[in-house]
Design a protein around this motif. Structure first.
Motif, PDB file in Angstrom:
ATOM      1  N   ALA A 226       0.818  -1.214   0.000  1.00 27.76           N
ATOM      2  CA  ALA A 226       0.000   0.000   0.000  1.00 27.76           C
ATOM      3  C   ALA A 226       0.853   1.266   0.000  1.00 27.76           C
ATOM      4  N   VAL A 227       2.049   1.173   0.552  1.00 23.63           N
ATOM      5  CA  VAL A 227       2.962   2.324   0.561  1.00 23.63           C
ATOM      6  C   VAL A 227       3.660   2.482  -0.789  1.00 23.63           C
ATOM      7  N   MET A 297       6.822   5.509  12.156  1.00 27.55           N
ATOM      8  CA  MET A 297       7.491   6.812  12.163  1.00 27.55           C
ATOM      9  C   MET A 297       8.313   7.035  10.905  1.00 27.55           C
ATOM     10  N   ASN A 298       8.194   8.227  10.355  1.00 32.83           N
ATOM     11  CA  ASN A 298       9.096   8.654   9.291  1.00 32.83           C
ATOM     12  C   ASN A 298      10.436   8.955   9.943  1.00 32.83           C
ATOM     13  N   ASP A 306       2.087   9.987   7.584  1.00 38.23           N
ATOM     14  CA  ASP A 306       0.700   9.931   7.110  1.00 38.23           C
ATOM     15  C   ASP A 306       0.496   8.843   6.060  1.00 38.23           C
ATOM     16  N   VAL A 307       1.484   8.652   5.194  1.00 38.48           N
ATOM     17  CA  VAL A 307       1.360   7.641   4.140  1.00 38.48           C
ATOM     18  C   VAL A 307       1.282   6.242   4.749  1.00 38.48           C
ATOM     19  N   VAL A 308       2.153   5.980   5.701  1.00 40.23           N
ATOM     20  CA  VAL A 308       2.160   4.667   6.348  1.00 40.23           C
ATOM     21  C   VAL A 308       0.881   4.468   7.162  1.00 40.23           C
ATOM     22  N   MET A 309       0.467   5.500   7.888  1.00 42.35           N
ATOM     23  CA  MET A 309      -0.765   5.367   8.681  1.00 42.35           C
ATOM     24  C   MET A 309      -1.965   5.091   7.786  1.00 42.35           C
ATOM     25  N   ASN A 310      -1.990   5.702   6.619  1.00 38.70           N
ATOM     26  CA  ASN A 310      -3.092   5.449   5.694  1.00 38.70           C
ATOM     27  C   ASN A 310      -3.037   4.023   5.164  1.00 38.70           C
ATOM     28  N   ALA A 321      -7.530   8.651  10.837  1.00 42.37           N
ATOM     29  CA  ALA A 321      -7.727   9.561  11.973  1.00 42.37           C
ATOM     30  C   ALA A 321      -7.874   8.792  13.283  1.00 42.37           C
ATOM     31  N   ALA A 322      -8.564   7.661  13.243  1.00 39.30           N
ATOM     32  CA  ALA A 322      -8.759   6.861  14.457  1.00 39.30           C
ATOM     33  C   ALA A 322      -7.435   6.308  14.966  1.00 39.30           C
ATOM     34  N   LEU A 323      -6.584   5.833  14.051  1.00 45.17           N
ATOM     35  CA  LEU A 323      -5.278   5.328  14.460  1.00 45.17           C
ATOM     36  C   LEU A 323      -4.408   6.456  15.012  1.00 45.17           C
ATOM     37  N   ALA A 324      -4.390   7.582  14.324  1.00 45.25           N
ATOM     38  CA  ALA A 324      -3.567   8.716  14.765  1.00 45.25           C
ATOM     39  C   ALA A 324      -3.949   9.167  16.167  1.00 45.25           C
ATOM     40  N   ALA A 325      -5.239   9.119  16.474  1.00 43.57           N
ATOM     41  CA  ALA A 325      -5.708   9.573  17.783  1.00 43.57           C
ATOM     42  C   ALA A 325      -5.249   8.654  18.912  1.00 43.57           C
TER      43      ALA A 325
END
Length: 333
Positions: A226-227, A297-298, A306-310, A321-325
């Motif tokens: 996905a990345v 982490m970058n 953000d790319v990895v989290m997505n 957004a849920a993961l970031a929180a």
């Protein structure tokens, strides 16, 4: 004496009439001021020499009035590993080892009954490659460690600093009650209760996945692709998404146990979990060394990517957004 929040100087214990004025001390290199400053300084040392007992008594009295420890300052190191919780207490000025202890999880009777296998040190896996330890084990071990420190006769109020480390990649999932439950630790009234009774209801998930995890191949490959493939993920995170990295487990947990993932409000690495207990705050930052070991982490920007989290959570309930929180802020070690 450095106490973290207050400093008691020798001037506090001397009669005001012989305290050397800072302005004269600062100007001691100038002619008359220099002579006067040196004279006052010599008189101060002479007074201390002749009246040492009185000065020291005043020093101790003031320290007690300020509720400051007069014990030699110490520093404590704590490491939460796969097999034990270990600590060493040092004399701050000399580095002398005053006390050390290693509590083996499988040997200490106070740590029995948490459900891990005696040989593997993990909860019996539900599938090959799953590797989790009971998070409440770390709480009980920390309490036992400080009980032993106290029993050995050391003054914990004399500890000037505590440094902690923990097995990398291991982590815990805390629920929305955790912040208030951890905050109770800062209330002196909580001292009558055990850590387990105070924090036992903090978990959204009953396991703490650790570095031995090897059942996340599908999740790691999904994130990698996905990345943008192997080179892309290495360019962002510095690694090729090993199976043990925390982020692969986050995705697996969200897919396999969606209720636990949804109930998770804070994700803490074990290296952060111990200091969170000591600080009474489950929202403390993670250092970028341990953040790098999550796979999120970058590594060049030292921030969550953000790319990895997505890639991890874009198709999960709540999305990125849920993961970031759920993630802590990143800070310098």
């Amino acid at each position: 004496i450095y106490t973290g929040e207050d400093t008691l100087s020798l001037h506090d214990a001397l009669p005001i009439s012989i305290v050397l004025p800072s302005c004269l001390y600062a100007a001691k290199s100038f002619s008359i001021c220099s002579i006067l400053a040196k004279a006052l300084l010599s008189f101060s040392f002479l007074y201390i020499s002749l009246n040492f007992k009185t000065v020291f008594k005043n020093f101790i009295t003031i320290a007690k009035e300020r509720n400051m420890s007069t014990s030699p300052r110490t520093v404590l190191g704590i490491d939460a590993s796969t097999q034990s919780l270990s600590a060493v207490l040092l004399q701050a000025n000399t580095g002398e080892i005053l006390w050390s202890r290693s509590l083996a999880y499988r040997d200490d009777p106070r740590l029995a009954g948490f459900g891990f296998e005696h040989d593997t040190m993990i909860i019996p896996p539900r599938e090959p490659g799953e590797a989790e330890q009971p998070p409440r084990l770390f709480i009980a071990a920390l309490e036992a460690l400080f009980a032993d420190l106290k029993a050995a006769g050391f003054d914990t109020s004399a500890i000037a600093a505590i440094n902690t480390s923990g097995q990398q990649h291991g982590h815990v999932y805390l629920n929305d009650q955790a912040k208030a439950l951890f905050a109770r630790l800062r209330d002196t009234a909580s001292a009558k209760d055990t850590l387990l009774s105070l924090l036992g209801d903090s978990f959204a998930y009953g396991g703490a996945p650790i570095w031995k995890t090897a059942n996340t191949a599908a999740e790691a490959e999904h994130i990698r692709q996905a990345v943008g493939g192997k080179e892309a993920i290495i360019r962002l995170t510095g690694s090729d998404m090993p199976l043990r990295f925390s982020v692969t487990v986050h995705r697996k947990l969200a897919i396999r146990y969606p209720a636990a993932y949804a109930a998770t409000r804070h994700i803490l690495q074990i290296s952060s979990f111990i200091p969170a207990i000591l600080a009474g705050d489950c929202t403390i930052p993670i250092d970028f060394g341990n953040a790098c070991g999550t796979g999120l982490m970058n590594y060049s920007k030292r921030q969550w990517d953000d790319v990895v989290m997505n890639a991890v959570a874009g198709d999960l309930p709540g999305g990125t957004a849920a993961l970031a929180a759920k993630l802590p802020p990143i800070a310098h070690p």
